[in-house]
Design an enzyme around this catalytic site. Structure first.
Site, PDB file in Angstrom:
ATOM      1  N   ARG A 150      -3.471  -0.722   5.532  1.00 15.55           N
ATOM      2  CA  ARG A 150      -3.947  -1.824   4.693  1.00 15.55           C
ATOM      3  C   ARG A 150      -2.958  -2.970   4.552  1.00 15.55           C
ATOM      4  O   ARG A 150      -3.297  -4.118   4.818  1.00 15.55           O
ATOM      5  CB  ARG A 150      -4.331  -1.308   3.300  1.00 15.55           C
ATOM      6  CG  ARG A 150      -5.544  -0.420   3.307  1.00 15.55           C
ATOM      7  CD  ARG A 150      -5.779   0.208   1.963  1.00 15.55           C
ATOM      8  NE  ARG A 150      -4.741   1.212   1.700  1.00 15.55           N
ATOM      9  CZ  ARG A 150      -4.662   1.910   0.595  1.00 15.55           C
ATOM     10  NH1 ARG A 150      -5.523   1.718  -0.384  1.00 15.55           N
ATOM     11  NH2 ARG A 150      -3.712   2.825   0.437  1.00 15.55           N
ATOM     12  N   ASP A 157      -8.780   2.913   1.570  1.00 17.77           N
ATOM     13  CA  ASP A 157      -7.750   3.351   2.510  1.00 17.77           C
ATOM     14  C   ASP A 157      -8.422   3.959   3.737  1.00 17.77           C
ATOM     15  O   ASP A 157      -9.090   4.979   3.631  1.00 17.77           O
ATOM     16  CB  ASP A 157      -6.840   4.377   1.848  1.00 17.77           C
ATOM     17  CG  ASP A 157      -5.634   4.739   2.689  1.00 17.77           C
ATOM     18  OD1 ASP A 157      -5.545   4.290   3.854  1.00 17.77           O
ATOM     19  OD2 ASP A 157      -4.776   5.477   2.181  1.00 17.77           O
ATOM     20  N   CYS A 178       0.869  -1.179   0.000  1.00 14.28           N
ATOM     21  CA  CYS A 178       0.000   0.000   0.000  1.00 14.28           C
ATOM     22  C   CYS A 178       0.906   1.230   0.000  1.00 14.28           C
ATOM     23  O   CYS A 178       2.063   1.147  -0.403  1.00 14.28           O
ATOM     24  CB  CYS A 178      -0.998  -0.020   1.155  1.00 14.28           C
ATOM     25  SG  CYS A 178      -0.277   0.232   2.795  1.00 14.28           S
TER      26      CYS A 178
END
Length: 152
Positions: A13, A120, A7
């Site tokens: 994440r 996100d 990420c």
């Protein structure tokens, strides 16, 4: 087999995806599968966000020792399967030599039936982190289903 989750900052994440994968790997006895994570714009050594830590604790995931790591050409080279949270992460991975072994997480998990970025949660309320963790849990399990099926 080494699986890498990517990420941006490697504090939400990808850190959660790595922790989920490690838990599922143990549950399934996949002794030759390893999960790691990195970020395209990570500050090396940063701790997970409070939201990731709390949601992890709720799910029996220990992220307390996780520290962010910047994605490098060497990491890409040494990884068998790279799963990106969004298209811009995938572009960066491919730019570092990951073409042919890098995919959008949802694309790989669903074999092309669900091609979308993972939301996100950074800066969001705890419920946003929970929703992201739910999505990651489902996608990571599908990834490990596919990895297992393709190896037998």
């Amino acid at each position: 087999m080494r699986i890498l989750f990517v990420c941006t900052g490697n504090t939400c994440r990808s850190a959660l995806a790595e922790a989920i994968a490690r838990k599922v790997i143990v549950e399934r006895g996949l002794t030759d599968v390893e999960a790691t994570s990195a970020g395209t714009s990570a500050w090396d050594g940063a701790a997970p966000t409070d939201g990731a830590l709390l949601v992890g604790m709720e799910r029996g995931l220990d992220l307390s020792q996780h520290r962010s790591m910047t994605l490098t050409r060497e990491i890409v080279r040494d990884t068998d399967l790279i799963l990106a949270m969004g298209p811009h992460h995938l572009e960066r991975v491919e730019g570092l030599g990951g073409s042919g072994k890098a995919y959008l997480l949802t694309d790989y998990a669903s074999r092309g039936a669900n091609v979308k970025p993972v939301n996100d949660p950074i800066g969001g309320e705890l419920e946003v982190y929970r929703t992201t963790a739910d999505e990651l849990d489902a996608e990571v399990r599908r990834v490990l289903d596919r990895v297992t099926a393709e190896r037998t």
